[in-house]
Design a protein around this motif. Structure first.
Motif, mmCIF file in Angstrom:
data_model
loop_
_atom_site.group_PDB
_atom_site.id
_atom_site.type_symbol
_atom_site.label_atom_id
_atom_site.label_comp_id
_atom_site.label_asym_id
_atom_site.label_seq_id
_atom_site.Cartn_x
_atom_site.Cartn_y
_atom_site.Cartn_z
ATOM 1 N N ALA A 118 0.848 -1.192 0.000
ATOM 2 C CA ALA A 118 0.000 0.000 0.000
ATOM 3 C C ALA A 118 0.887 1.246 0.000
ATOM 4 O O ALA A 118 0.590 2.243 -0.671
ATOM 5 C CB ALA A 118 -0.917 -0.005 1.216
ATOM 6 N N ASN A 119 2.004 1.185 0.741
ATOM 7 C CA ASN A 119 2.918 2.327 0.756
ATOM 8 C C ASN A 119 3.661 2.467 -0.572
ATOM 9 O O ASN A 119 3.855 3.575 -1.062
ATOM 10 C CB ASN A 119 3.897 2.204 1.928
ATOM 11 N N ALA A 122 1.439 4.195 -2.780
ATOM 12 C CA ALA A 122 1.335 5.616 -2.433
ATOM 13 C C ALA A 122 2.514 6.406 -3.012
ATOM 14 O O ALA A 122 2.336 7.507 -3.549
ATOM 15 C CB ALA A 122 1.295 5.777 -0.910
ATOM 16 N N ASP A 246 0.584 7.014 6.864
ATOM 17 C CA ASP A 246 0.610 5.558 6.943
ATOM 18 C C ASP A 246 -0.199 5.165 8.183
ATOM 19 O O ASP A 246 0.273 5.288 9.311
ATOM 20 C CB ASP A 246 2.069 5.085 7.045
ATOM 21 N N THR A 272 -2.615 5.257 3.740
ATOM 22 C CA THR A 272 -2.460 3.818 3.542
ATOM 23 C C THR A 272 -3.004 3.053 4.747
ATOM 24 O O THR A 272 -2.859 3.485 5.893
ATOM 25 C CB THR A 272 -0.993 3.432 3.273
ATOM 26 N N THR A 287 -4.771 1.836 -0.466
ATOM 27 C CA THR A 287 -4.196 3.173 -0.612
ATOM 28 C C THR A 287 -5.345 4.075 -1.032
ATOM 29 O O THR A 287 -5.994 3.817 -2.043
ATOM 30 C CB THR A 287 -3.092 3.171 -1.691
#
Ligand SMILES: Cc1ncc(COP(=O)(O)O)c(C=O)c1O
Length: 450
Positions: A118-119, A122, A246, A272, A287
């Protein structure tokens, strides 16, 4: 015994590679073999039980053994086990809608499988957004924070500020740097000013995004001062830098509000999420981007302006169906409010009862608590990793699993972490606090300077 007729631990030693584990010690100290779980407890095959005071890896927010979630998974598998995210299906649509409704802003939700991914998504979105926005072509740098963790993949690790997690895996991805994060116990610097200083030093027109956990979790449960997040928001806006929050740990109620950023009235550009989204019953992450970010990806077809990133399992029908029901449970049982209330009581009780010379600081928000152990309260010299490990081991021997910062910042493997399921009862909380109290005395009694 395993199905091979051999002892399971023996087959484990021979076959499994465990994370964050020195295997040379594994034969002498094998991992717990857990067979089942229910509510706040893990059970082995002999019926011995442990209170899971870290909710697995701070993810089993609704507690273990929810058959309702198992039934949803089974039903979804029978109906539609898989379809790629280039197509659509009911549960991913409804889950995306639900997340936006909970957040209260317009945007889009992109699903992945893990927090790390997910990061990564991003960071790629932030870079591509700037490239497709007038004046933004030179912005690619991502600023993260010392002691923060964003994942194990090379980009997410590059953004992370945990020196001991990075060591040995260099060179990491270029274009990432770290600034200091607030730590009310150890850092007195003005960390928002440090962020602005770094943006100016790098050249604001080269910086794409700043990424931070609202509360640093695995790095030691570090809470920012009240004005930090609002100032960070202002600084990012002033310099055209996207703010990525995050909330892999802090999302979905862990801190006593649906999302961690809601404590400070600050909204992200990109967010995220993972862990609590499905309470660990299925692997899923997301995300979320604000609508204005998404709109930079709209163009005539045939070019490269669309988001060119795909995961085979992102938005998996079974994972999204389970997540949707998991959020329904959180709402139905008022578990966010419960995390806030139980968190307040647990923190108060830990602060008053863990009155031991080696406890330097007890801090937390909601059901996310850090207990910082020191050699000496006056100097705040951190307790050694071995001594802190003994306390954790003693707790396990007495039937309580607590976490600890390990391999994050040099010399700081000294913060115990408590993050139980939101369903923790008063009786279980008492067992947890009493066990910690006794473990500190038994293991550190008179044996440590202080
Ligand atoms: C704040 C934070 N971000 C990202 C991650 C990475 O998530 P995952 O382990 O699902 O890749 C973690 C994992 O603990 C985390 O704590």
């Amino acid at each position: 015994m395993s199905k091979t007729g051999r002892d399971l631990s023996e087959v484990d030693l021979e076959s499994l590679w465990h994370p964050l584990t020195q295997h040379s010690q594994l034969a002498a100290s094998p991992p717990l073999v857990i067979d089942s779980a229910s509510g706040s407890f893990l059970y082995d095959r002999n019926g011995r039980r442990w209170l899971d005071a870290v909710s697995g890896l701070w993810c089993v927010n609704v507690g273990h053994g929810r058959t309702e979630l198992a039934e949803v998974a089974r039903g979804q598998m029978e109906k539609l086990a898989y379809v790629p995210a280039t197509m659509s299906h009911e549960s991913s649509v409804l889950l995306a809608r639900k997340i936006l409704d909970l957040l209260g802003f317009d945007g889009k939700v992109y699903f992945a499988v893990s927090g790390s991914e997910a990061n990564e998504a991003a960071f790629k979105i932030a870079r591509q957004y700037h490239r497709q926005t007038p004046g933004g072509a030179g912005r690619y740098k991502i600023i993260g924070r010392i002691r923060s963790y964003h994942g194990n993949t090379l980009g997410a690790l590059s953004a992370s500020g945990q020196e001991e997690r990075r060591r040995g895996y260099e060179p990491l991805a270029p274009g990432f740097l770290n600034v200091e994060a607030p730590d009310s116990y150890r850092v007195s610097a003005d960390c928002a000013a440090a962020l602005e200083g770094a943006i100016l030093a790098e050249g604001a027109d080269s910086v794409a995004a700043f990424v931070m956990e609202p509360v640093i979790a695995g790095g030691g449960v570090l809470l920012p001062p009240k004005d930090y997040l609002p100032r960070v928001r202002e600084i990012c806006d002033r310099h055209g830098v996207l703010l990525i929050l995050d909330e892999v740990v802090t999302g979905f109620g862990r801190t006593g509000r649906w999302f961690g950023h809601q404590h400070w009235g600050v909204e992200p550009d990109i967010l995220t999420l993972a862990k609590g989204i499905a309470s660990g019953y299925m692997p899923l992450a997301a995300t979320v981007v604000r609508q204005r970010i998404f709109e930079a990806f709209l163009a005539e077809p045939g070019g490269f302006e669309h988001y060119r990133h795909v995961n085979t399992y992102g938005g998996h029908p079974v994972a999204t169906a389970v997540a949707l029901r998991n959020l329904e449970i959180v709402e139905r049982e008022g578990l966010v409010e419960r995390a806030a209330e139980m968190g307040r009581r647990l923190l108060g009780s830990l602060q008053s009862r863990l009155d031991h010379p080696q406890v330097g600081d007890v801090r937390g928000l909601g059901l996310l608590v850090g207990i910082e152990l020191v050699q000496d309260r006056a100097t705040r010299e951190p307790l050694s990793s071995d001594d802190a490990a003994r306390v954790v081991k003693r707790c396990a021997q007495e039937g309580v699993i607590v976490g600890r910062t390990i391999n994050t910042a040099p010399g700081l493997s000294n913060v115990l972490i408590v993050a139980p399921p939101f369903t923790l009862s008063d009786e279980e909380a008492e067992f947890l606090v009493g066990t910690l109290e006794a473990a500190l005395t038994k293991e550190l009694g008179a044996g440590v300077r202080g």
